[in-house]
Design a protein around this motif. Structure first.
Motif, short mmCIF file in Angstrom:
data_model
loop_
_atom_site.label_atom_id
_atom_site.label_comp_id
_atom_site.label_asym_id
_atom_site.label_seq_id
_atom_site.Cartn_x
_atom_site.Cartn_y
_atom_site.Cartn_z
N ARG A 55 -23.41 -36.60 14.97
CA ARG A 55 -23.92 -36.95 13.64
C ARG A 55 -22.90 -36.60 12.56
O ARG A 55 -22.73 -37.33 11.58
N ALA A 56 -22.21 -35.47 12.72
CA ALA A 56 -21.19 -35.07 11.74
C ALA A 56 -20.00 -36.01 11.78
O ALA A 56 -19.37 -36.27 10.74
N ASP A 57 -19.68 -36.56 12.94
CA ASP A 57 -18.58 -37.51 13.04
C ASP A 57 -18.90 -38.83 12.35
O ASP A 57 -17.99 -39.55 11.94
N PHE B 294 -17.89 -24.60 13.57
CA PHE B 294 -17.68 -24.75 15.00
C PHE B 294 -18.55 -25.86 15.58
O PHE B 294 -18.10 -26.62 16.44
N LEU B 295 -19.77 -25.95 15.12
CA LEU B 295 -20.69 -26.96 15.62
C LEU B 295 -20.22 -28.37 15.28
O LEU B 295 -20.31 -29.28 16.12
N CYS B 296 -19.70 -28.56 14.07
CA CYS B 296 -19.28 -29.90 13.64
C CYS B 296 -17.89 -30.27 14.12
O CYS B 296 -17.64 -31.41 14.50
N GLU B 297 -16.96 -29.33 14.11
CA GLU B 297 -15.57 -29.65 14.40
C GLU B 297 -15.17 -29.38 15.85
O GLU B 297 -14.26 -30.02 16.36
N ALA B 298 -15.79 -28.41 16.50
CA ALA B 298 -15.42 -28.07 17.88
C ALA B 298 -16.69 -27.78 18.68
O ALA B 298 -16.99 -26.62 18.97
N PRO B 299 -17.44 -28.83 19.06
CA PRO B 299 -18.70 -28.58 19.76
C PRO B 299 -18.51 -27.96 21.15
O PRO B 299 -19.44 -27.38 21.69
N PHE B 300 -17.31 -28.03 21.70
CA PHE B 300 -17.09 -27.42 23.01
C PHE B 300 -17.14 -25.90 22.93
O PHE B 300 -17.33 -25.24 23.95
N CYS B 301 -17.00 -25.35 21.73
CA CYS B 301 -17.15 -23.90 21.56
C CYS B 301 -18.62 -23.47 21.63
O CYS B 301 -18.90 -22.30 21.80
N CYS B 302 -19.52 -24.41 21.46
CA CYS B 302 -20.96 -24.10 21.43
C CYS B 302 -21.67 -24.79 22.58
O CYS B 302 -22.74 -25.39 22.40
#
Length: 174
Positions: free
Chosen positions: A94-96, A74-82
């Motif tokens: 950084r993951a991107d 979730f943190l890497c692919e969908a940061p809006f969830c966190c």
């Protein structure tokens, strides 16, 4: 370059780095990988929670690791969830910037560890989509497939070189 980019050149650099990292991926494939990552995170979270409802310590450890996998996905692919986490956007940026093969190795490694820790159907099915996300990133790292014409041209050139070598060796014997 606009006047705003001239004033803030450091702000334009991360965008260029992110664009070059996704250079080989089409927009729909990038979205497919992101959606697979979110679905993988959901499956890891649900299966990890279910795995923790036991008395076996290895199952509990695998379940906690799976929930950690879900959090990282979730943190890497969908940061809006966190959004409640201060560093979520920094981790996502950084993951991107990582290359596709690095993401593939990271996601597949994360998904394999709980299965090795506790081999059950819950860990297998819970980590399957997270592993598939790593496979999708790995496939994008391989690059685009070439067209048939260029492959035929390369094959023809190799065949011609082989014939020249064969005739050269036959002439040398005569």
């Amino acid at each position: 370059m606009s006047s705003q980019d001239e004033q803030f050149p450091a702000a334009a650099a991360p965008e260029a780095a992110a664009a070059s990292a996704d250079e080989g991926m089409t927009w729909w494939y990038r979205w497919l990988c992101r959606i697979a990552g979110v679905i993988g995170g959901m499956s890891c979270a649900c299966a990890g929670l279910w795995n923790c409802v036991t008395i076996n310590p290895l199952n509990i450890a695998a379940g906690v690791w799976m929930m950690l996998n879900a959090f990282v996905l979730f943190l890497c692919e969908a940061p809006f969830c966190c959004q409640f986490i201060e560093f979520a956007n920094a981790v996502s940026a950084r993951a991107d910037r990582l290359r596709a093969w690095q993401k593939a190795a990271f996601y597949c490694g994360m998904a394999v560890f709980p299965v090795v820790l506790s081999l059950t159907l819950t860990t297998l099915f819970g980590n399957a989509v997270a592993f598939a996300t790593g496979v999708l990133y790995g496939l994008s790292a391989l690059g685009k497939k070439g067209d048939a014409i260029s492959y035929a041209r390369i094959h023809q050139q190799q065949k011609q070189m082989d014939e020249e070598k064969l005739t050269g060796s036959l002439e040398g014997q005569a």
